[in-house]
Design a protein around this motif. Structure first.
Motif, PDB file in Angstrom:
ATOM      1  N   MET A 107     -32.984 -22.989 -60.379  1.00  0.00           N
ATOM      2  CA  MET A 107     -32.364 -21.681 -60.635  1.00  0.00           C
ATOM      3  C   MET A 107     -33.437 -20.656 -60.975  1.00  0.00           C
ATOM      4  O   MET A 107     -33.433 -19.535 -60.450  1.00  0.00           O
ATOM      5  CB  MET A 107     -31.350 -21.802 -61.774  1.00  0.00           C
ATOM      6  N   HIS A 108     -34.383 -21.032 -61.852  1.00  0.00           N
ATOM      7  CA  HIS A 108     -35.431 -20.086 -62.219  1.00  0.00           C
ATOM      8  C   HIS A 108     -36.368 -19.811 -61.039  1.00  0.00           C
ATOM      9  O   HIS A 108     -36.873 -18.692 -60.892  1.00  0.00           O
ATOM     10  CB  HIS A 108     -36.212 -20.598 -63.426  1.00  0.00           C
ATOM     11  N   GLY A 109     -36.606 -20.809 -60.191  1.00  0.00           N
ATOM     12  CA  GLY A 109     -37.399 -20.563 -58.995  1.00  0.00           C
ATOM     13  C   GLY A 109     -36.723 -19.569 -58.082  1.00  0.00           C
ATOM     14  O   GLY A 109     -37.375 -18.649 -57.540  1.00  0.00           O
ATOM     15  N   LEU A 110     -35.408 -19.703 -57.910  1.00  0.00           N
ATOM     16  CA  LEU A 110     -34.654 -18.757 -57.093  1.00  0.00           C
ATOM     17  C   LEU A 110     -34.663 -17.370 -57.722  1.00  0.00           C
ATOM     18  O   LEU A 110     -34.858 -16.359 -57.032  1.00  0.00           O
ATOM     19  CB  LEU A 110     -33.211 -19.259 -56.925  1.00  0.00           C
ATOM     20  N   PHE A 111     -34.473 -17.304 -59.035  1.00  0.00           N
ATOM     21  CA  PHE A 111     -34.508 -16.011 -59.731  1.00  0.00           C
ATOM     22  C   PHE A 111     -35.863 -15.320 -59.546  1.00  0.00           C
ATOM     23  O   PHE A 111     -35.928 -14.098 -59.326  1.00  0.00           O
ATOM     24  CB  PHE A 111     -34.246 -16.201 -61.228  1.00  0.00           C
ATOM     25  N   LEU A 112     -36.949 -16.093 -59.628  1.00  0.00           N
ATOM     26  CA  LEU A 112     -38.282 -15.511 -59.457  1.00  0.00           C
ATOM     27  C   LEU A 112     -38.474 -14.987 -58.040  1.00  0.00           C
ATOM     28  O   LEU A 112     -39.072 -13.913 -57.842  1.00  0.00           O
ATOM     29  CB  LEU A 112     -39.356 -16.551 -59.783  1.00  0.00           C
ATOM     30  N   CYS A 113     -37.973 -15.730 -57.052  1.00  0.00           N
ATOM     31  CA  CYS A 113     -38.076 -15.266 -55.659  1.00  0.00           C
ATOM     32  C   CYS A 113     -37.320 -13.951 -55.470  1.00  0.00           C
ATOM     33  O   CYS A 113     -37.832 -13.005 -54.850  1.00  0.00           O
ATOM     34  CB  CYS A 113     -37.533 -16.332 -54.706  1.00  0.00           C
ATOM     35  N   VAL A 114     -36.098 -13.895 -55.997  1.00  0.00           N
ATOM     36  CA  VAL A 114     -35.304 -12.663 -55.901  1.00  0.00           C
ATOM     37  C   VAL A 114     -36.004 -11.532 -56.638  1.00  0.00           C
ATOM     38  O   VAL A 114     -36.050 -10.386 -56.145  1.00  0.00           O
ATOM     39  CB  VAL A 114     -33.891 -12.906 -56.469  1.00  0.00           C
ATOM     40  N   ASN A 115     -36.561 -11.834 -57.794  1.00  0.00           N
ATOM     41  CA  ASN A 115     -37.246 -10.823 -58.591  1.00  0.00           C
ATOM     42  C   ASN A 115     -38.444 -10.234 -57.844  1.00  0.00           C
ATOM     43  O   ASN A 115     -38.640  -9.013 -57.777  1.00  0.00           O
ATOM     44  CB  ASN A 115     -37.705 -11.447 -59.908  1.00  0.00           C
ATOM     45  N   HIS A 116     -39.280 -11.106 -57.268  1.00  0.00           N
ATOM     46  CA  HIS A 116     -40.442 -10.631 -56.519  1.00  0.00           C
ATOM     47  C   HIS A 116     -40.010  -9.844 -55.269  1.00  0.00           C
ATOM     48  O   HIS A 116     -40.641  -8.839 -54.908  1.00  0.00           O
ATOM     49  CB  HIS A 116     -41.337 -11.801 -56.122  1.00  0.00           C
ATOM     50  N   ALA A 117     -38.947 -10.300 -54.594  1.00  0.00           N
ATOM     51  CA  ALA A 117     -38.446  -9.574 -53.422  1.00  0.00           C
ATOM     52  C   ALA A 117     -37.946  -8.189 -53.831  1.00  0.00           C
ATOM     53  O   ALA A 117     -38.162  -7.192 -53.109  1.00  0.00           O
ATOM     54  CB  ALA A 117     -37.339 -10.379 -52.746  1.00  0.00           C
ATOM     55  N   TRP A 118     -37.283  -8.105 -54.978  1.00  0.00           N
ATOM     56  CA  TRP A 118     -36.797  -6.822 -55.479  1.00  0.00           C
ATOM     57  C   TRP A 118     -37.954  -5.886 -55.814  1.00  0.00           C
ATOM     58  O   TRP A 118     -37.912  -4.694 -55.502  1.00  0.00           O
ATOM     59  CB  TRP A 118     -35.916  -7.045 -56.695  1.00  0.00           C
ATOM     60  N   PHE A 119     -39.007  -6.426 -56.433  1.00  0.00           N
ATOM     61  CA  PHE A 119     -40.184  -5.608 -56.724  1.00  0.00           C
ATOM     62  C   PHE A 119     -40.784  -5.042 -55.441  1.00  0.00           C
ATOM     63  O   PHE A 119     -41.176  -3.868 -55.379  1.00  0.00           O
ATOM     64  CB  PHE A 119     -41.251  -6.443 -57.454  1.00  0.00           C
ATOM     65  N   ALA A 120     -40.865  -5.885 -54.404  1.00  0.00           N
ATOM     66  CA  ALA A 120     -41.435  -5.441 -53.131  1.00  0.00           C
ATOM     67  C   ALA A 120     -40.564  -4.360 -52.494  1.00  0.00           C
ATOM     68  O   ALA A 120     -41.077  -3.367 -51.943  1.00  0.00           O
ATOM     69  CB  ALA A 120     -41.585  -6.629 -52.184  1.00  0.00           C
ATOM     70  N   LEU A 121     -39.236  -4.536 -52.566  1.00  0.00           N
ATOM     71  CA  LEU A 121     -38.321  -3.551 -51.997  1.00  0.00           C
ATOM     72  C   LEU A 121     -38.396  -2.232 -52.759  1.00  0.00           C
ATOM     73  O   LEU A 121     -38.407  -1.145 -52.147  1.00  0.00           O
ATOM     74  CB  LEU A 121     -36.894  -4.106 -52.028  1.00  0.00           C
ATOM     75  N   ARG A 122     -38.460  -2.312 -54.095  1.00  0.00           N
ATOM     76  CA  ARG A 122     -38.586  -1.101 -54.906  1.00  0.00           C
ATOM     77  C   ARG A 122     -39.841  -0.326 -54.550  1.00  0.00           C
ATOM     78  O   ARG A 122     -39.821   0.902 -54.418  1.00  0.00           O
ATOM     79  CB  ARG A 122     -38.624  -1.476 -56.394  1.00  0.00           C
ATOM     80  N   LYS A 123     -40.932  -1.044 -54.384  1.00  0.00           N
ATOM     81  CA  LYS A 123     -42.204  -0.395 -54.047  1.00  0.00           C
ATOM     82  C   LYS A 123     -42.145   0.252 -52.675  1.00  0.00           C
ATOM     83  O   LYS A 123     -42.623   1.375 -52.471  1.00  0.00           O
ATOM     84  CB  LYS A 123     -43.328  -1.425 -54.104  1.00  0.00           C
ATOM     85  N   LYS A 124     -41.521  -0.449 -51.727  1.00  0.00           N
ATOM     86  CA  LYS A 124     -41.445   0.054 -50.360  1.00  0.00           C
ATOM     87  C   LYS A 124     -40.561   1.284 -50.252  1.00  0.00           C
ATOM     88  O   LYS A 124     -40.884   2.251 -49.539  1.00  0.00           O
ATOM     89  CB  LYS A 124     -40.920  -1.051 -49.443  1.00  0.00           C
ATOM     90  N   LEU A 125     -39.429   1.285 -50.961  1.00  0.00           N
ATOM     91  CA  LEU A 125     -38.457   2.377 -50.852  1.00  0.00           C
ATOM     92  C   LEU A 125     -38.552   3.364 -52.004  1.00  0.00           C
ATOM     93  O   LEU A 125     -37.724   4.291 -52.079  1.00  0.00           O
ATOM     94  CB  LEU A 125     -37.038   1.797 -50.788  1.00  0.00           C
TER      95      LEU A 125
END
Length: 519
Positions: free
Chosen positions: A348-366
């Motif tokens: 669960m924490h591995g999945l949360f970290l993946c989502v978190n990093h993906a969200w950071f990348a999306l925030r930076k891009k947009l």
């Protein structure tokens, strides 16, 4: 020998400290030898089955392991980045992990194979030696660093104290050789010793109060609620009960582990040794990434440096990066306990970290703005609390007559109740409730303590109680203006420390192990 026991507080710690201080005035090496002897006594005090005679087996096991790892490390330091060194490193790692697998995971292997094959395996029951998971990781890091040429020439006494130093032996922090061994070899002035002693005692008292007065009382709410679900013919909790159970356990674990970390750091500081900071207000984290920078910091560091980076880290694109994160966290979950519910928690924490990093990348891009800090803290807290449910249910899997099915059923039931899948009922009537409504509300209100109050490291920050505190507080001035709540060696703080100790002693009628002693 628990930190929160009369034997430790009245006999072992004072005796060890007094003799150490006397020896240190004349001969530093003799003082360190005394500390090694008392650390081995502390470890050897443990008897896994009090109904049977004490056995020296586990003491022999840790001493033999230290001796073998020391000589392997010496060999690797002389054969860095060579085929022969790589072979010996592989053998050393295999031996350490083999011992850990046998004592900690052979039961999980047996249960899993029986479930898959519908057969019956007759593997003898084994007892998990105290602290095995922690000092195995320390020795693995030492061997890897020796192979990489990052270790100095230490003698065996220094290495033995590095592994067996009693404040961190049983449940961490997971210390690094270059943090501890230089401190073992140096001498300090008498004025520094008095500061170490006063800082250590105060920090130890804070940790003792957290464990005995707060964490153990929170357990009186969490345990009956989780137990009601896991019991034979157990019922689903109401929505409010489920949140009370999950939050109470989350806070129990917080104060239990935070208390132990303070006591370990405080006890070590009394002997003039700083341990690395291991806990820094994780429930104030604004994301899961931030949470793992604050929770069990030394384990996160080990997993990052020796697992995640060894798998390739983020050097080979986002897909492999997320795969490496998942693998690392699954192994982190397995390290915590030999059960599928712990693996689920890690996943669960591995999945949360993946989502978190993906969200950071999306925030930076947009160019999406960050969430307001209070909202980010609240959402992170909710996610972490939900993940603690299978972690707590792991106790049902590892119990004498427990099973993975039972633990997973309890996990599913409580999570379903938390999020309204079993209805939206409030607190049941007095006849059906497991704990009093007022107890549950008081327990959940403790979240305000962790959100609004400074942590013990911040209280002691002007005296740098642990290694790594500067980095955690880099965004603020160090030491900065003195706050009224920051510790200083005054009579007022002495009185406050005495009050903490007296309050803890008053609660000693329900002495319990630290949760992380199980791992």
């Amino acid at each position: 020998m628990l930190f929160n026991s009369y034997t430790f507080l009245v006999l072992f710690l004072p005796l060890t400290l007094v003799v150490f201080q006397l020896l240190r005035r004349g001969n530093q090496r003799m003082a360190m030898g005394w500390l090694v002897a008392m650390s081995l006594l502390y470890y050897g005090w443990w008897n896994p089955d009090p109904s049977k005679p004490w056995t020296p087996f586990y003491l022999i096991l840790i001493c033999t392991s230290c001796m073998i790892n020391f000589w392997i490390g010496r060999f690797l330091a002389a054969h860095t980045f060579t085929p022969k060194g790589r072979l010996i490193l592989g053998l050393g790692l295999t031996a350490n992990l083999g011992v850990l697998f046998y004592y900690k995971y052979i039961g999980l292997f047996e249960r899993t194979m029986e479930a898959l094959t519908l057969g019956k395996f007759s593997i003898p029951d084994v007892v998990l030696p105290l602290g095995l998971s922690f000092f195995t990781f320390q020795k693995i890091a030492f061997l890897v660093d020796a192979y990489r040429g990052k270790t100095s020439k230490y003698n065996f006494l220094d290495f033995l104290l590095f592994v067996t130093f009693f404040p961190q032996l049983i449940a961490g922090p997971i210390v690094h050789h270059n943090e501890i061994m230089p401190q073992i070899q140096r001498t300090v002035s008498p004025s520094r010793r008095s500061v170490d002693l006063s800082v250590g005692i105060s920090l130890f008292a804070m940790g003792l109060f957290k464990k005995v007065v707060i964490a153990d009382n929170l357990a009186m709410v969490a345990n009956p609620l989780f137990g009601a679900v896991a019991a034979a013919g157990g019922r689903d909790l109401t929505m409010l009960e489920a949140w009370a159970a999950a939050i109470s356990y989350s806070l129990q674990l917080y104060f239990d582990f935070s208390g132990y970390s303070d006591m370990a750091i405080g006890a070590a500081r009394m002997f003039g040794i700083k341990l690395p900071v291991n806990f820094h207000s994780p429930y104030k984290a604004t994301s899961i990434v931030d949470f793992w920078r604050r929770w069990h910091i030394t384990l996160s560091r080990f997993l990052r440096d020796y697992v995640y980076f060894s798998l390739g880290g983020n050097r080979k694109g986002p897909i492999l990066r997320y795969s490496n994160l998942l693998i690392t966290m699954l192994l982190g979950g397995l390290w915590h306990g030999a059960g599928w519910t712990y693996i689920l928690w890690g996943g669960m924490h591995g999945l949360f970290l993946c989502v978190n990093h993906a969200w950071f990348a999306l925030r930076k891009k947009l160019s999406i703005p960050a969430l307001p800090k209070p909202l980010a803290i609240f959402l992170t807290f909710v996610v972490v609390v939900a993940a603690w449910v299978p972690f707590r249910a792991g106790a049902f899997e590892l119990a004498a007559n427990g099973s993975a099915q039972e633990a997973l059923r309890a996990t599913k039931s409580i999570l379903a109740s938390m999020f309204g899948l079993n209805g939206f009922e409030g607190w049941p009537n007095a006849a059906a409730s497991e704990v009093k409504f007022s107890w549950a509300m008081r327990a959940m209100s403790c979240v305000l303590i962790v959100w609004l109050m400074p942590n013990s490291q911040q209280v002691m920050r002007r005296y740098f109680p642990s290694i790594g505190l500067r980095g955690l507080l880099a965004k603020t001035s160090m030491p900065g203006p003195r706050r009224f709540w920051q510790w200083r060696p005054t009579w007022q703080w002495t009185v406050f420390t005495v009050i903490l100790v007296m309050g803890s002693i008053y609660e000693f009628d329900k002495v319990s192990e630290f949760i992380y002693f199980q791992f």
